[in-house]
Design a protein around this motif. Structure first.
Motif, PDB file in Angstrom:
ATOM      1  N   ARG A 138     -10.583   0.330  -9.110  1.00 54.27           N
ATOM      2  CA  ARG A 138      -9.508  -0.735  -8.771  1.00 54.27           C
ATOM      3  C   ARG A 138     -10.139  -1.348  -7.274  1.00 54.27           C
ATOM      4  N   GLN A 154      -8.270  -2.793  -4.403  1.00 55.21           N
ATOM      5  CA  GLN A 154      -7.713  -1.824  -2.880  1.00 55.21           C
ATOM      6  C   GLN A 154      -9.051  -2.141  -1.887  1.00 55.21           C
ATOM      7  N   LYS A 203      -4.751   0.191   2.316  1.00 54.35           N
ATOM      8  CA  LYS A 203      -4.868   1.505   1.243  1.00 54.35           C
ATOM      9  C   LYS A 203      -6.232   1.068   0.290  1.00 54.35           C
ATOM     10  N   TYR A 218       1.005  17.059  -0.412  1.00 53.16           N
ATOM     11  CA  TYR A 218       0.991  17.741  -1.051  1.00 53.16           C
ATOM     12  C   TYR A 218       1.314  19.236  -0.492  1.00 53.16           C
ATOM     13  N   LYS A 265      -3.706   5.081   3.972  1.00 56.12           N
ATOM     14  CA  LYS A 265      -4.608   6.169   2.483  1.00 56.12           C
ATOM     15  C   LYS A 265      -5.503   5.715   2.060  1.00 56.12           C
ATOM     16  N   CYS A 324       0.065   1.413 -12.615  1.00 54.06           N
ATOM     17  CA  CYS A 324      -0.962   2.453 -13.084  1.00 54.06           C
ATOM     18  C   CYS A 324      -0.243   3.461 -13.984  1.00 54.06           C
ATOM     19  N   CYS A 368       4.374   1.147  -8.456  1.00 53.77           N
ATOM     20  CA  CYS A 368       3.182   1.017  -9.136  1.00 53.77           C
ATOM     21  C   CYS A 368       2.843   0.370 -10.738  1.00 53.77           C
ATOM     22  N   PHE A 408      -5.491  12.780  -8.332  1.00 56.07           N
ATOM     23  CA  PHE A 408      -4.023  11.924  -8.524  1.00 56.07           C
ATOM     24  C   PHE A 408      -3.915  11.847  -9.969  1.00 56.07           C
ATOM     25  N   ARG A 409      -5.283  11.026 -10.165  1.00 53.07           N
ATOM     26  CA  ARG A 409      -5.287  10.625 -12.023  1.00 53.07           C
ATOM     27  C   ARG A 409      -4.768  11.058 -12.825  1.00 53.07           C
ATOM     28  N   VAL A 464      -3.958  12.116   0.751  1.00 53.50           N
ATOM     29  CA  VAL A 464      -3.973  12.519  -0.961  1.00 53.50           C
ATOM     30  C   VAL A 464      -4.730  13.579  -1.516  1.00 53.50           C
ATOM     31  N   SER A 465      -4.473  13.593  -3.078  1.00 56.36           N
ATOM     32  CA  SER A 465      -4.540  14.354  -3.671  1.00 56.36           C
ATOM     33  C   SER A 465      -6.097  15.054  -3.726  1.00 56.36           C
ATOM     34  N   TYR A 480      -9.043   9.598  -4.830  1.00 49.96           N
ATOM     35  CA  TYR A 480      -7.431   9.969  -5.473  1.00 49.96           C
ATOM     36  C   TYR A 480      -8.076  10.536  -6.794  1.00 49.96           C
TER      37      TYR A 480
HETATM   38  C1  PBG Z   1      -1.285   4.115  -7.935  1.00 56.90           C
HETATM   39  C2  PBG Z   1      -1.396   5.624  -6.749  1.00 56.90           C
HETATM   40  C3  PBG Z   1      -2.327   5.765  -6.341  1.00 56.90           C
HETATM   41  C4  PBG Z   1      -2.072   7.114  -5.340  1.00 56.90           C
HETATM   42  C5  PBG Z   1      -1.278   6.706  -5.160  1.00 56.90           C
HETATM   43  N1  PBG Z   1      -0.098   5.811  -5.488  1.00 56.90           N
HETATM   44  C6  PBG Z   1      -3.512   5.623  -7.532  1.00 56.90           C
HETATM   45  C7  PBG Z   1      -4.497   5.227  -7.233  1.00 56.90           C
HETATM   46  O1  PBG Z   1      -3.877   4.314  -6.639  1.00 56.90           O
HETATM   47  O2  PBG Z   1      -5.067   4.996  -8.377  1.00 56.90           O
HETATM   48  C8  PBG Z   1      -2.909   8.170  -5.300  1.00 56.90           C
HETATM   49  C9  PBG Z   1      -2.208   9.685  -4.123  1.00 56.90           C
HETATM   50  C10 PBG Z   1      -3.682  10.498  -3.623  1.00 56.90           C
HETATM   51  O3  PBG Z   1      -4.398  10.847  -4.813  1.00 56.90           O
HETATM   52  O4  PBG Z   1      -3.008  11.763  -3.510  1.00 56.90           O
HETATM   53  N2  PBG Z   1      -1.895   3.430  -6.919  1.00 56.90           N
END
Ligand code: PBG
Length: 327
Positions: free
Chosen positions: A221, A225, A199, A317, A252, A121, A119, A208-209, A277-278, A205
């Motif tokens: 997004r 998404q 996704k 995680y 996801k 980002c 990716c 994660f950011r 996810v996070s 998320y």
């Molecule tokens: C990148 C990506 C993201 C995550 C994984 N790959 C973030 C997003 O789409 O903003 C999130 C993973 C997580 O929250 O653990 N596109």
């Protein structure tokens, strides 16, 4: 007439419960994500994800020894570049952080399976998952087809470095087909594709950011998404990724989308991966820190529910802390 204890007989003690447990979770079914950064001796805590760090390569390798010992077989890598630019060029640079990490892992841990998130980002200065067409606060678009070109380059660089699986996560239409073509043309016939097929545009998320330093600098997004309200659309996305050559597909986030996981498992005959996810991780950690829940039990229950819904593999995680409690 049945006695009243009929059902309880099957739960009477731990050996009986173990005998009859329908869902078995194993360390080998978990995939642990890592955030890799330049430098040496870097182990920078991610404040919104207690227990997770940005790691330099040397520190990453130290962690991987523990990962293998815990019986975890696979990791997925996210990179934090030195410099961000409009096209995310460190994503495909031969000496980009992910390519360096993949090479180092393949050399030191030949039995570990390496998945490379693909990716942009983390690599773009605007924080979106591809090339931006019309820049501006509200009037912009991620240019799908221009992004396919840098996706091809990045897949080639990751395969060249030795990734076992490439995992496109930008919800770019046609990404799987473009990657498969590129890999085949370059004779990386054994390099597989794990498609982030379904996704969702998710609040989960958030942490994660911070971890990947990938928050969009403007807009959101939602144009690429998926809408959290939709399931039919998820199945359509999964079907087209399989048609394009995905070896495995992903749903996801996981916890709010157990129905999607379950349906995907039922309808398709490829491995279904779920990304815990996070935000799902951090909620548990936060409640644990406040003394409101037993974090370990909660994590185990969450992972079990994702497995029960139908996930073959779970990216989480929690992997390293939970693995010792499995079996
Ligand atoms: C990148 C990506 C993201 C995550 C994984 N790959 C973030 C997003 O789409 O903003 C999130 C993973 C997580 O929250 O653990 N596109």
């Amino acid at each position: 007439m049945f006695p009243k204890t009929r059902h309880r007989r099957l739960r009477q003690n731990s050996p009986v419960r173990e005998l009859l447990r329908e869902t078995k979770l194993e360390a080998a079914q978990l995939i642990l994500p890592f955030f890799v950064t330049h430098g040496r001796g870097v182990k920078k805590p991610i404040s919104s994800m207690p227990g997770q760090f940005q790691l330099s390569l040397d520190e990453l390798l130290k962690q991987l020894a523990k990962v293998e010992k815990a019986g975890i077989r696979a990791v997925i890598l996210f990179g934090i570049p030195k410099l961000k630019d409009p096209v995310g060029s460190e994503a495909y640079a031969p000496d980009g952080i992910i390519q360096l990490a993949i090479r180092a892992i393949r050399k030191s841990f030949p039995d570990l399976i390496v998945l490379a998130d693909l990716c942009f980002c983390e690599y773009t200065d605007h924080g979106h998952c591809g090339i931006i067409k019309k820049e501006g606060r509200s009037n912009f678009e991620v240019d799908n087809d221009a992004t396919l070109e840098i996706i091809r380059k990045t897949a080639a660089a990751q395969a060249e470095a030795g990734a076992h699986f490439i995992a496109p996560s930008g919800m770019t239409d046609g990404a799987v087909k473009a990657i498969r073509e590129e890999l085949d043309n370059r004779s990386y016939l054994k390099t597989g594709i794990l498609a982030y097929s379904a996704k969702y545009a998710s609040a989960f998320y958030g942490p994660f950011r911070e971890a990947a330093e990938s928050a969009p600098q403007f807009g959101d997004r939602k144009t690429y998404q998926m809408d959290p309200a939709n399931i039919r659309e998820a199945l359509k996305e999964i079907r087209s990724d399989i048609d394009e050559g995905a070896d495995m597909v992903m749903v996801k986030p996981a916890l709010s989308y157990l129905d999607v996981i379950s349906k995907a498992k039922e309808e398709f005959h490829v491995p279904v991966v779920a990304y815990n996810v996070s935000g799902e991780y951090s909620m548990v950690k936060a409640a644990e820190q406040l003394g409101w829940m037993d974090g370990e039990r909660a994590a185990l229950e969450i992972l079990q529910s994702i497995k029960r819904a139908g996930a073959d593999l779970i990216i989480t995680y929690h992997a390293l802390e939970i693995a010792p409690h499995l079996k």
